[in-house]
Design a protein around this motif. Structure first.
Motif, short mmCIF file in Angstrom:
data_model
loop_
_atom_site.label_atom_id
_atom_site.label_comp_id
_atom_site.label_asym_id
_atom_site.label_seq_id
_atom_site.Cartn_x
_atom_site.Cartn_y
_atom_site.Cartn_z
N LEU A 147 9.59 -0.37 4.39
CA LEU A 147 8.88 0.83 4.84
C LEU A 147 7.39 0.56 5.05
CD1 LEU A 147 10.62 3.37 2.44
CD2 LEU A 147 10.82 3.34 4.94
N ASN A 148 6.81 -0.22 4.16
CA ASN A 148 5.39 -0.54 4.25
C ASN A 148 5.08 -1.31 5.54
OD1 ASN A 148 2.72 -0.64 2.61
ND2 ASN A 148 3.00 -2.77 3.24
N ASP A 169 0.80 -1.22 0.00
CA ASP A 169 0.00 0.00 0.00
C ASP A 169 0.84 1.27 0.00
OD1 ASP A 169 -2.26 -1.56 0.04
OD2 ASP A 169 -2.47 -1.50 2.23
N LEU A 170 2.09 1.16 0.41
CA LEU A 170 2.95 2.33 0.47
C LEU A 170 3.11 2.99 -0.90
CD1 LEU A 170 5.16 3.72 2.51
CD2 LEU A 170 6.78 2.49 1.05
N ILE A 171 3.00 2.21 -1.97
CA ILE A 171 3.19 2.75 -3.32
C ILE A 171 1.92 2.56 -4.15
CG2 ILE A 171 5.69 2.43 -3.35
CD1 ILE A 171 5.23 -0.08 -5.04
N ASP A 172 1.58 3.56 -4.94
CA ASP A 172 0.45 3.44 -5.85
C ASP A 172 0.83 3.74 -7.29
OD1 ASP A 172 0.62 6.22 -5.98
OD2 ASP A 172 -1.13 6.55 -4.70
N LYS A 173 2.10 4.12 -7.50
CA LYS A 173 2.56 4.39 -8.87
C LYS A 173 3.98 3.89 -9.06
CE LYS A 173 1.84 8.78 -8.15
NZ LYS A 173 1.83 8.89 -6.67
N ILE A 174 4.26 3.44 -10.27
CA ILE A 174 5.59 2.96 -10.64
C ILE A 174 6.06 3.79 -11.82
CG2 ILE A 174 6.91 0.99 -11.49
CD1 ILE A 174 4.80 -0.79 -10.01
N ASN A 176 10.10 6.34 -3.01
CA ASN A 176 9.73 7.63 -2.44
C ASN A 176 8.36 7.50 -1.77
OD1 ASN A 176 8.86 10.31 -2.00
ND2 ASN A 176 10.22 11.05 -3.61
N PRO A 177 8.34 7.26 -0.45
CA PRO A 177 7.05 7.09 0.24
C PRO A 177 6.21 8.36 0.26
CG PRO A 177 8.87 7.12 1.81
CD PRO A 177 9.49 7.07 0.45
N GLN A 178 6.85 9.55 0.20
CA GLN A 178 6.08 10.80 0.19
C GLN A 178 5.23 10.90 -1.08
OE1 GLN A 178 9.43 10.80 1.10
NE2 GLN A 178 8.83 10.89 3.27
N LEU A 179 5.78 10.46 -2.20
CA LEU A 179 5.05 10.48 -3.47
C LEU A 179 4.31 9.18 -3.73
CD1 LEU A 179 7.67 12.21 -5.80
CD2 LEU A 179 5.72 13.26 -4.65
#
Length: 286
Positions: free
Chosen positions: A198-199, A135-140, A161-164
């Protein structure tokens, strides 16, 4: 629409009064059962380091014929799975591809090879997880090759980049990571290692709990075994970048775990066991 006569309404009130407590009881009971299940599953995970149930597929997702051909021909881990595991892998892979947004940069056009192989790396690493979509990332974001980053005024091959909520790859370097399968250098594994790490420390699902417990056990083990730490460094089995910080340490040893598991297990069996437990990774001969 239903129309009622005024004389009918008073007759309905007692029935409604009886029905409402029953509804409340059902809702409360369902909530209570759910909470007990979650509590029990986490208790089970702390003790046995695995979830109650790993795979529950209600509506199976399917890959396109082209995606499936790429997976079969170009992703070795999938080939080593048992048939029942391959079915789950394909379902998870199709879900991951649908769940993430793929963005090409510097003129790069996204194609099935990119989405399939990058997503398959994520699914491989989370194959022992109950919650596997990261879930930490939604785009690659994918660049043709190494790209200039304003964050530190240098060229990068990849980053998380967890912020983005983004993970970034140089496609050239991602492919190079799989060109030689036993050199312990794999950009995709490395960056998804960061994302998983991180997730796990920002979520409270059962797989994150298992990961955190294993990671804390690993760090405690190394802190209390100076000889092992010295052996890690002197062996040069893990590249020097692993000792930058604990994030890089996990990402680097994860590359070794995936690419040279037999050597890893032989040289550092305790570390191997910790990684295996953290990922609940007992597939394809690992």
């Amino acid at each position: 629409m239903i129309y009622l006569q005024e004389t009918q309404i008073p007759e309905m009130i007692p029935a409604l009064e009886m029905a409402l407590p029953a509804v409340y009881y059902v809702v409360f009971s369902t909530f209570l059962v759910y909470r007990v299940y979650i509590w029990s599953e986490k208790l089970y995970a702390r003790k046995y380091r695995r979830p109650f149930f790993l795979n529950t597929v209600l509506f199976k997702n399917e890959l396109s014929e082209k995606q499936l051909a790429i997976l079969k021909n170009d992703f070795g881990f999938y080939k080593d799975l048992q048939e029942k595991e391959r079915i789950i892998f394909r379902h998870r892979l199709a879900r991951f591809i649908k769940a993430k947004k793929f963005i090409g940069r510097n003129g790069l056009t996204i194609d099935d090879e990119m989405t399939t192989l990058i997503s398959a790396t994520a699914i491989m690493l989370t194959f022992g997880f109950k919650e596997y979509l990261i879930d930490l990332i939604d785009k690659i974001i994918i660049y043709p090759e190494s790209y200039y980053s304003k964050l530190n005024d240098s060229y990068h091959k990849g980053e998380t980049n967890p912020q983005l909520k983004a993970i970034v790859f140089s496609w050239k370097d991602f492919k190079a990571g799989y060109h030689i399968g036993d050199d312990n250098l794999n950009l995709g594994i490395h960056e998804f290692g960061h994302a998983i790490h991180l997730n796990a420390f920002s979520n409270n699902d059962v797989s994150s709990l298992i990961f955190r417990k294993g990671f804390n056990g690993l760090t405690n083990f190394l802190q209390h075994h100076k000889a092992v730490r010295q052996d890690l460094i002197s062996s040069k089995y893990f590249r020097a970048y692993a000792y930058t910080n604990h994030f890089e340490f996990f990402a680097v040893i994860l590359e070794n775990f995936i690419e040279t598991p037999t050597e890893f297990k032989s040289r550092f069996p305790e570390l191997y066991k910790y990684i295996q437990q953290m990922l609940n990774f007992k597939f394809a001969g690992y």
